[in-house]
Design a protein around this motif. Structure first.
Motif, mmCIF file in Angstrom:
data_model
loop_
_atom_site.group_PDB
_atom_site.id
_atom_site.type_symbol
_atom_site.label_atom_id
_atom_site.label_comp_id
_atom_site.label_asym_id
_atom_site.label_seq_id
_atom_site.Cartn_x
_atom_site.Cartn_y
_atom_site.Cartn_z
ATOM 1 N N LYS A 1 0.814 -1.218 0.000
ATOM 2 C CA LYS A 1 0.000 0.000 0.000
ATOM 3 C C LYS A 1 0.845 1.264 0.000
ATOM 4 O O LYS A 1 0.446 2.289 -0.513
ATOM 5 N N ASN B 1 -2.778 2.249 9.883
ATOM 6 C CA ASN B 1 -2.956 1.363 8.725
ATOM 7 C C ASN B 1 -4.221 1.763 7.971
ATOM 8 O O ASN B 1 -4.227 1.820 6.738
ATOM 9 N N LYS B 2 -5.299 2.072 8.714
ATOM 10 C CA LYS B 2 -6.543 2.480 8.058
ATOM 11 C C LYS B 2 -6.345 3.823 7.372
ATOM 12 O O LYS B 2 -6.881 4.065 6.292
ATOM 13 N N ASP C 1 -5.074 -5.876 -0.709
ATOM 14 C CA ASP C 1 -5.482 -5.471 0.637
ATOM 15 C C ASP C 1 -6.961 -5.851 0.794
ATOM 16 O O ASP C 1 -7.769 -5.587 -0.109
ATOM 17 N N SER C 2 -7.333 -6.492 1.905
ATOM 18 C CA SER C 2 -8.656 -7.110 1.994
ATOM 19 C C SER C 2 -9.788 -6.102 1.784
ATOM 20 O O SER C 2 -10.768 -6.382 1.087
ATOM 21 N N GLU C 3 -9.636 -4.902 2.373
ATOM 22 C CA GLU C 3 -10.702 -3.901 2.265
ATOM 23 C C GLU C 3 -10.846 -3.424 0.819
ATOM 24 O O GLU C 3 -11.950 -3.252 0.310
ATOM 25 N N GLU D 1 -4.779 3.189 4.255
ATOM 26 C CA GLU D 1 -5.744 2.540 3.354
ATOM 27 C C GLU D 1 -6.767 3.527 2.788
ATOM 28 O O GLU D 1 -7.255 3.341 1.678
HETATM 29 MG MG MG Z 1 -6.220 -3.960 5.061
#
Ligand code: MG
Length: 386
Positions: free
Chosen positions: A121, A213-214, A146-148, A217
């Protein structure tokens, strides 16, 4: 057979990628990979998959294992990562190295016309405008791992763009979601590394504990999907079952929900645009029990607001946010600063370093370096670090 290159194969995304490659041996072949320093993992994967080339990036290990192992060629150093992705029979590159050092091999893969399964990311956060220009120029297929973002990618694709009012990324809330805020100042590295739902590397686990991290993201989502920072939201969802939500104009919310395991987004990104052909893990909705959603507490997670600020400022502000965080997290992991000093250092860097809008990679790299030097200087001075 689709040839695959995995940058950073010994990390958590890398090892989940290996699981997927094992499950679909008849469809994918691992042609090249890198590890930072884990020779044991490298050796066993060479024996299992016989790739053409591997690269060991730890500068302390240059030359240590010779220039080949069986018929596999061994390269050394970050500067050789680009060689792995350019191999003619590599079609997909999984970029799973951690940090801004992922940018050069990502650019090499874009220029070589490969499909990119992007799991790094920091590359998009730091160099977003530049990467997007290159992606457009080379018509690159870039699928987020990235999962999201993978969840959002799948949801957005199924909906008319003009009908989407906002996108929401879920956050588990990390290791300290329920700890009294006053106690955050004194948490240990070991406590920070104890993530409630995901098993990940140390840097991203610390990032998750502070919702930084968010924050990264949110910026990543902006560059991937083109939504403005007013159209991107974050919600705390402790179960980590729902990964992304899109809200349509009529007020309906469409969620992507799956068991929290990286094999889902990795398999999706490897197979895309084809669907993943078989069930990966059997977990029925009836086993999920509770899905909770809360707004994030800005006092507990000051690093999240800073990401929105940096994102809205544009230019190199996201690059400063990322570089300051990488340096601060490294200092925290070495037990040199407290956990709550991480967002304080990021804020200070965003306030003190002049924002610019560079047109070249060098312009971003310069600011990245300036930020890292600034954080080290602040740390030595002891200003915001106590
Ligand atoms: Mg993630």
């Amino acid at each position: 057979m689709v040839g695959v290159s995995v940058l950073g194969i010994s990390g958590s995304v890398g090892s989940s990628t290996v699981k997927v490659l094992r499950q679909f041996r008849d469809q994918f072949s691992l042609r090249s990979f890198s590890v930072h320093s884990n020779w044991e993992i490298a050796k066993s994967l060479v024996l299992e998959f016989s790739p053409e080339v591997i690269c060991i990036t730890d500068p302390k290990l240059v030359g240590q294992f010779g220039d080949s192992f069986g018929s596999t060629k061994i390269l050394y150093g970050d500067e050789n990562l680009s060689e792995l992705v350019k191999l003619p029979n590599v079609a997909v590159v999984v970029t799973a190295v951690v940090g801004a050092r992922g940018v050069l091999p990502t650019i090499a893969a874009i220029e070589a016309g490969k499909k990119i399964a992007i799991a790094n990311k920091e590359t998009l956060v730091t160099f977003g405008p530049l990467i997007n220009q290159l992606v457009a120029k080379h018509k690159t297929l870039m699928v987020p791992v990235d999962s999201e973002h993978n969840a959002l990618f799948q949801l957005i694709e199924r909906e008319t763009r003009s009908n989407i009012r906002a996108i929401t990324l879920t956050a588990s809330g990390g290791s300290f979601r329920t700890l009294p805020i006053e106690a955050l100042e004194h948490v240990s590295v070991k406590q920070a590394l104890n993530h409630p739902t995901w098993s990940m590397g140390p840097k991203i686990t610390v990032d998750s504990a502070g919702l930084i991290n968010k924050g990264l993201e949110v910026i990543e989502a902006h560059f991937l999907f083109g939504f403005s920072f007013d159209e991107i939201e974050v919600v705390i969802h402790p179960q980590s079952l729902t990964h992304g939500i899109i809200e349509t104009l009529d007020g309906a919310c469409l969620q992507y929900t799956s068991h929290p395991d990286m094999v889902y987004p990795i398999a999706h990104s490897l197979f895309y645009p084809n669907p993943t052909p078989q069930m990966l893990i059997e977990r029925k909705p009836s086993t999920w029990k509770t899905l909770e959603f809360f707004p994030p507490d800005t006092k507990r997670y000051p690093g999240l607001d800073l990401a929105f600020q940096a994102g809205r400022a544009g230019g190199v502000a996201p690059c400063i946010y990322n570089a300051a965080n990488e340096e601060a997290v490294a200092l925290f992991l070495e037990e040199k600063i407290s956990f709550t000093t991480i967002p304080r250092l990021i804020e200070s860097a965003l306030n003190q370093i002049t924002n610019v809008f560079p047109e070249t990679l060098e312009g971003y790299l310069e600011k990245d370096k300036e930020t890292r030097n600034y954080i080290q200087k602040e740390f030595k001075k002891g200003g915001v670090t106590t």
